[in-house]
Design an enzyme around this catalytic site. Structure first.
Site, mmCIF file in Angstrom:
data_model
loop_
_atom_site.group_PDB
_atom_site.id
_atom_site.type_symbol
_atom_site.label_atom_id
_atom_site.label_comp_id
_atom_site.label_asym_id
_atom_site.label_seq_id
_atom_site.Cartn_x
_atom_site.Cartn_y
_atom_site.Cartn_z
ATOM 1 N N LYS A 54 0.837 -1.201 0.000
ATOM 2 C CA LYS A 54 0.000 0.000 0.000
ATOM 3 C C LYS A 54 0.866 1.243 0.000
ATOM 4 C CE LYS A 54 -3.853 -2.310 2.269
ATOM 5 N NZ LYS A 54 -4.448 -2.745 3.538
ATOM 6 N N GLN A 98 -4.834 -1.404 9.586
ATOM 7 C CA GLN A 98 -4.799 -2.747 9.007
ATOM 8 C C GLN A 98 -5.444 -3.759 9.959
ATOM 9 O OE1 GLN A 98 -3.746 -3.449 5.904
ATOM 10 N NE2 GLN A 98 -4.102 -5.636 6.102
ATOM 11 N N ASP A 121 -11.276 3.083 4.013
ATOM 12 C CA ASP A 121 -11.652 1.660 3.975
ATOM 13 C C ASP A 121 -13.170 1.491 3.888
ATOM 14 O OD1 ASP A 121 -9.738 -0.374 3.968
ATOM 15 O OD2 ASP A 121 -9.241 -0.068 6.083
#
Ligand code: GUN
Length: 288
Positions: A54, A98, A121
């Site tokens: 990422k 994460q 997200d």
């Protein structure tokens, strides 16, 4: 008959190129680059690999990457304090924590602490609610990537029968919401569904997101259906999806491979969401 193989890797590469173009345009207009903060708690090897990819992709698109690594035994309060700092930081447009978090941390409380307008997200309950009610917000990256692939193959999805296998908050539920918004007739199947084979056999669109290696078989699939495989299962034979690719490719009209299908879309859409966030915050429109 042999299915069209949906090249997610190529689609994602094209999307990243368009993102880099929009980043350049935003930078020229505002004098700043969009910034993405990624928080990794602990040292899970798979998560470390994702976080590194990422970061690299963020920088390659011309954006700022802020990586925060915390030890697995970090306290809930310390993690919440970091999230609060990122919420308040004007150079941060997107925040991603994460998952999964190590034991002892309250995942739901951490996600809910993220500013919904930086939640790239799309996991915050406010964004889930916005998606369900048709308000602008952030949509989880993997399902949004799946819809992009579906539209690239089928064009307009309206009126299609879609079956989503899996009801997770991250993929199954938002996938169903997106397909409803595209005017599909949507069925969400899960572990308690009776006669899954018969349910899947009605579908023009099948999205498999269950995490069971090669569960979806060729004799479940209506000839010509479009099959999107979200599964990533590590087996002795290597990486496989939730769909028995070799057999299903003989029946489906189009199918995503694993790897190289949905996987590459997730990071590309994360970058897309971050650019959209920066543009919204600065009052610009982007076309992505
Ligand atoms: N873990 C696996 N996939 C994801 C993702 O898309 N976002 C976050 N935050 N964690 C993940």
């Amino acid at each position: 008959m042999s299915a069209q193989i949906i090249d997610g890797k190529a689609f994602a590469a094209d999307l990243r190129t368009r993102i880099a173009g929009e980043v350049a345009r935003l930078r020229a207009a505002t004098g700043r680059a969009p910034g993405l903060a990624v928080v990794l708690v602990g040292e899970d090897p798979a998560s470390s690999v994702y976080v590194r990819s990422k970061g690299k992709a963020t920088i390659a698109a011309g954006m700022l990457s802020f990586e925060h690594r915390l030890p697995a035994d970090v306290s809930q309060d310390t993690l919440l304090a970091l999230v609060a700092r990122l919420n308040a930081d004007p150079t941060v447009d997107g925040i991603l924590v994460q998952l999964p978090l190590p034991r002892g941390l309250d995942e739901s409380a951490i996600i809910t602490a993220i500013d919904p307008d930086k939640d790239v997200d799309g996991f915050h309950p406010v964004n889930a609610g916005r998606l369900a009610t048709g308000l602008p917000g952030f949509v989880p990256c993997t399902p949004l990537g799946c819809v992009m692939l579906l539209k690239s193959v089928l064009g307009d999805l309206s009126g299609k029968d879609a079956v989503v296998i899996g009801r997770s908050n991250i993929v199954g539920k938002p996938m169903a919401q997106l397909l409803i918004a595209e005017s599909c007739t949507v069925t969400v199947a899960h572990s308690r569904t009776r006669d899954l084979k018969a349910v899947v056999a009605r579908a023009d669109i099948v999205v498999a997101a269950v995490g069971r290696a090669q569960m979806v078989r060729a004799d479940w699939i209506k000839p010509g259906a479009t099959v999107i495989d979200v599964g990533i299962n590590r087996t002795e034979a290597g990486l496989v999806g939730d769909v028995d690719f070799a057999d299903v490719a003989g029946v489906a009209g189009a199918i995503t491979p694993v790897p190289g299908g949905v996987g590459p879309m997730t990071i590309a859409v994360l970058l897309r969401n971050t650019v959209v966030s920066a543009a919204r915050r600065d009052g610009f429109a982007v076309d992505l």
